[in-house]
Design a protein around this motif. Structure first.
Motif: not given
Length: 174
Positions: A56-60, A63-68, A101-104, A118-123
């Motif tokens: 799981k991650g969040r777009h920097k 701000v949506y959450s997603g799954v790689i 990324v699958l978006v919620d 990668e630079e726009n994803l936050l764990a």
């Protein structure tokens, strides 16, 4: 390539040196392209990704959450899409891993899959077992692991040559 070499041999035997020279040049060109492709593949073979399949991650920015659910060693979209997405304005540009990324669907029902640098994803800071819904989830992943990430199916792991990763469930009674 085999046919070209056979034709080259026939041209030499027939003393048609002009044709032989053309065939030789074509063979050399193909061999150089093949060597370059092999070198490119080796460069990306051992690339280090910051995120895993199913993580799981969040777009920097958005701000949506997603799954790689997929990854590319560098940006693989067309130049027109790169331009419209301002990829070249990113700190690391197009020469960084990009993730599918699958978006919620609860966050953005119109955006099913995003292509994120990668630079726009936050764990997440820690385990995240919160709600996440997406219509493709059950096709690409077995289940959620102990950290709240998803366990990718074998076909997905094989496609990206990634190992299975899962955190065992935490025993609440222990």
């Amino acid at each position: 390539m085999i046919r070209l070499r056979a034709n080259l041999q026939k041209a030499v035997e027939a003393e048609n040196y002009a044709l032989a020279a053309e065939l030789r040049d074509e063979i050399n060109k193909l061999e150089a392209e093949s060597l370059a492709a092999s070198a490119n593949a080796l460069v990306y073979e051992n690339i280090q990704y910051a995120f895993r399949l199913g993580q799981k991650g969040r777009h920097k920015v958005f701000v949506y959450s997603g799954v790689i659910c997929g990854m590319d060693p560098v940006c693989c979209i067309s130049s027109s899409l790169r331009e419209s997405a301002c990829i070249d304005k990113l700190t690391r540009g197009s020469n960084q891993p990009f993730y599918q990324v699958l978006v919620d669907v609860h966050v953005d029902p119109d955006l099913l899959v995003a292509y994120v640098p990668e630079e726009n994803l936050l764990a997440p800071d820690g385990p995240n077992k919160g709600r996440f819904d997406h219509p493709y989830l059950s096709f690409l992943f077995y289940a959620m692991d102990g950290a709240g990430d998803y366990i990718p199916i074998k076909q997905l792991r094989e496609k990206y040559n990634r190992p299975r990763h899962e955190v065992p469930p935490i025993d609440e009674d222990a």
